[in-house]
Scaffold this motif. Structure first.
Motif, PDB file in Angstrom:
ATOM      1  N   LEU A  64      17.750  69.314  73.566  1.00  0.00           N
ATOM      2  CA  LEU A  64      18.646  70.970  74.627  1.00  0.00           C
ATOM      3  C   LEU A  64      20.021  71.164  74.615  1.00  0.00           C
ATOM      4  O   LEU A  64      20.105  72.258  74.929  1.00  0.00           O
ATOM      5  N   THR A  65      20.451  70.235  73.821  1.00  0.00           N
ATOM      6  CA  THR A  65      21.546  70.389  74.218  1.00  0.00           C
ATOM      7  C   THR A  65      22.304  71.430  73.487  1.00  0.00           C
ATOM      8  O   THR A  65      23.872  71.708  73.553  1.00  0.00           O
ATOM      9  N   GLU A  66      21.499  71.952  72.567  1.00  0.00           N
ATOM     10  CA  GLU A  66      21.401  72.569  71.091  1.00  0.00           C
ATOM     11  C   GLU A  66      20.593  73.752  71.619  1.00  0.00           C
ATOM     12  O   GLU A  66      20.883  74.126  70.436  1.00  0.00           O
ATOM     13  N   ALA A  67      20.473  73.831  72.135  1.00  0.00           N
ATOM     14  CA  ALA A  67      19.232  75.098  72.976  1.00  0.00           C
ATOM     15  C   ALA A  67      20.073  76.274  73.052  1.00  0.00           C
ATOM     16  O   ALA A  67      19.750  77.389  73.537  1.00  0.00           O
ATOM     17  N   GLY A  68      21.877  76.548  73.639  1.00  0.00           N
ATOM     18  CA  GLY A  68      22.290  77.824  73.841  1.00  0.00           C
ATOM     19  C   GLY A  68      22.443  79.127  72.888  1.00  0.00           C
ATOM     20  O   GLY A  68      22.373  78.163  71.445  1.00  0.00           O
ATOM     21  N   GLY A  69      22.337  80.097  73.257  1.00  0.00           N
ATOM     22  CA  GLY A  69      21.901  81.351  71.993  1.00  0.00           C
ATOM     23  C   GLY A  69      20.413  81.610  71.775  1.00  0.00           C
ATOM     24  O   GLY A  69      21.127  82.214  70.746  1.00  0.00           O
ATOM     25  N   LEU A  70      19.565  80.718  71.780  1.00  0.00           N
ATOM     26  CA  LEU A  70      18.656  80.511  70.508  1.00  0.00           C
ATOM     27  C   LEU A  70      17.091  81.599  71.578  1.00  0.00           C
ATOM     28  O   LEU A  70      17.745  82.729  72.355  1.00  0.00           O
ATOM     29  N   THR A  71      17.066  82.303  70.170  1.00  0.00           N
ATOM     30  CA  THR A  71      16.267  83.868  70.705  1.00  0.00           C
ATOM     31  C   THR A  71      15.273  83.420  70.228  1.00  0.00           C
ATOM     32  O   THR A  71      14.699  82.638  69.600  1.00  0.00           O
ATOM     33  N   LEU A  72      14.045  84.561  70.755  1.00  0.00           N
ATOM     34  CA  LEU A  72      12.545  84.423  70.289  1.00  0.00           C
ATOM     35  C   LEU A  72      12.274  85.522  69.243  1.00  0.00           C
ATOM     36  O   LEU A  72      12.550  86.590  69.806  1.00  0.00           O
ATOM     37  N   PRO A  73      12.107  85.368  68.074  1.00  0.00           N
ATOM     38  CA  PRO A  73      11.261  86.316  67.438  1.00  0.00           C
ATOM     39  C   PRO A  73      10.231  86.814  67.265  1.00  0.00           C
ATOM     40  O   PRO A  73       9.009  86.166  68.688  1.00  0.00           O
ATOM     41  N   PHE A  74       9.435  88.487  67.061  1.00  0.00           N
ATOM     42  CA  PHE A  74       8.216  88.765  67.117  1.00  0.00           C
ATOM     43  C   PHE A  74       7.402  87.176  66.931  1.00  0.00           C
ATOM     44  O   PHE A  74       7.533  87.310  65.877  1.00  0.00           O
ATOM     45  N   MET A  75       6.717  87.097  67.064  1.00  0.00           N
ATOM     46  CA  MET A  75       5.566  85.581  67.265  1.00  0.00           C
ATOM     47  C   MET A  75       4.065  85.964  68.347  1.00  0.00           C
ATOM     48  O   MET A  75       4.572  85.736  69.805  1.00  0.00           O
ATOM     49  N   SER A  76       3.573  84.356  67.713  1.00  0.00           N
ATOM     50  CA  SER A  76       2.591  84.463  68.947  1.00  0.00           C
ATOM     51  C   SER A  76       2.566  82.698  68.834  1.00  0.00           C
ATOM     52  O   SER A  76       2.375  82.582  67.731  1.00  0.00           O
ATOM     53  N   GLY A  77       2.646  82.541  69.806  1.00  0.00           N
ATOM     54  CA  GLY A  77       2.955  80.864  69.883  1.00  0.00           C
ATOM     55  C   GLY A  77       3.242  79.868  71.537  1.00  0.00           C
ATOM     56  O   GLY A  77       2.928  80.766  72.708  1.00  0.00           O
ATOM     57  N   ARG A  78       3.593  79.393  71.034  1.00  0.00           N
ATOM     58  CA  ARG A  78       3.999  77.793  72.103  1.00  0.00           C
ATOM     59  C   ARG A  78       5.866  77.389  72.128  1.00  0.00           C
ATOM     60  O   ARG A  78       5.183  76.868  71.108  1.00  0.00           O
TER      61      ARG A  78
END
Length: 395
Positions: free
Chosen positions: A105-119
């Motif tokens: 979590l300490t490295e999750a800043g700026g994370l993005t989700l691509p087109f996908m189906s998931g969890r």
């Protein structure tokens, strides 16, 4: 449209495929490919996703995993910290025979989700174990943690998950308790409007465990010292819950509709059914006759209550599955029932699902596979999403 489908599972109980969420609306998702952390081009449709930690655990104790399927290729994969999708490979099993796809979590800043189906899985204190295996066609496939199976390495790990489908029509997402409950989560979407769901009331987690422990039928589903509660269907499979729990209620339903019409209204119209001489619930209008279900069928909304994605039998079966879990079939012959005050009032009912609706601020939850019938699921969608937020809420 009722089109949620449960996970496919291996014989051993581990999830082997990504969930399928409905996404039949039109529109476009905000944002195309953009530069992600580290300067690499993120996958098409990159959607900013952020995480709020209110759990009481330090950020350093939280790991997240984003796994699922690329709709363009059908390949299973995971999201890297830079927001790109990476197909899984057998050579990824480098951590004691398992993968390490964790993002601190300490490295999750700026994370993005691509087109996908998931969890998105969130784990506290320890890692979750995902394993890449070969599917029946010899292709790499991801075996997911099965937190309801005692032999699974994730059984003792505090973790929970959010399901989503993100494609060029929008973002579709929900919290879920279909398999079990451990970490209270909430989700929020910004885009066409501001939306959120899943948040428990203050003390809501204790409310869930108190209700389960107070009922002798349900108390064996609680694992450890309020560490996790397993869903009743999985409890049947592990010997923690009675496989005849619903038997008396099912018998009474079948007896009632042997002499009374049952009417189920879907997007395709109203279908009238009655239990026929062969013991099946037979409807007009081309609906496939429904066999008398078992307790396991009720909790899983499967078997006799399986809902094919055909627009006719599927919606009828989904509504019946919801009516059994909510125990409304002896109260009225008209379904679906839309008054939440009529749910979970019978002696025999899905008390596991019912307590989540009591414990959430908006009264919505995903306590069984078709909890979306009549709009009671902890589900939100947006056809022009600008950002997505997942919160670990207070324990």
């Amino acid at each position: 449209m009722i089109d949620r489908r449960s996970l496919l599972r291996t014989a051993g109980g581990a999830a082997l495929a990504a969930p399928l969420l409905g996404s039949a609306a039109c529109g476009t998702s905000a944002g195309g490919a953009q530069l992600a952390a580290g300067g690499q081009a993120a996958s098409s449709g990159a959607l900013p996703v952020s995480f709020v930690n209110e759990s009481g655990y330090p950020d350093s104790a939280v790991r997240l995993y984003i796994v699922g399927t690329d709709p363009a290729t059908g390949k299973q994969g995971r999201v890297r910290p830079d927001g790109t999708f990476a197909p899984v490979k057998l050579s990824d099993n480098t951590d004691g025979g398992y993968t390490d796809y964790s993002i601190p979590l300490t490295e999750a800043g700026g994370l993005t989700l691509p087109f996908m189906s998931g969890r998105i899985y969130l784990a506290l204190e320890d890692k979750l174990r995902f394993k890449v295996v070969e599917d029946g066609a010899g292709n790499p496939a991801l075996q997911y943690p099965a937190g309801w199976v005692e032999s699974d390495p994730g059984f003792g790990v505090l973790h929970d998950t959010v399901e989503f489908t993100h494609d060029d029509t929008g973002m579709y997402c929900n919290t879920t308790m279909v398999d079990g409950f451990c970490v209270p989560l909430a989700i929020a979407l910004s885009g066409e409007r501001e939306q959120s769901t899943g948040r428990l009331k203050p003390g809501g987690r204790d409310m869930v465990f108190d209700a389960m422990l107070a009922d002798p039928d349900y108390s064996p589903l609680v694992v450890g010292d309020r560490r996790r509660v397993i869903a009743p269907g999985h409890g049947i499979d592990s010997g923690r819950f009675s496989d005849t729990y619903y038997a008396s209620y099912i018998d009474r339903v079948w007896s009632r509709y042997s002499g009374t019409d049952l009417r189920v209204t879907t997007n395709a119209g109203t279908f009238t059914g009655r239990v026929d001489g062969s013991g099946r619930l037979a409807f007009d209008g081309g609906v496939t006759p429904i066999e008398k279900p078992s307790t396991r069928d009720v909790f899983f909304c499967d078997g006799a209550l399986a809902a094919p994605n055909d627009g006719v039998t599927g919606p009828v079966a989904a509504i019946l599955g919801a009516a059994f879990n909510r125990s409304t079939l002896l109260d009225t012959a008209e379904h679906p029932v839309t008054d939440a005050g009529a749910f979970y009032n019978a002696d025999v009912t899905n008390k596991y699902a019912g307590v989540f609706h009591e414990a959430t601020e908006d009264g919505k939850a995903y306590g069984f596979a078709f909890d979306d019938v009549s709009g009671f699921a902890s589900y939100i969608q947006d056809h022009a999403p600008a950002s997505f937020e997942v919160s670990l809420t207070p324990f």
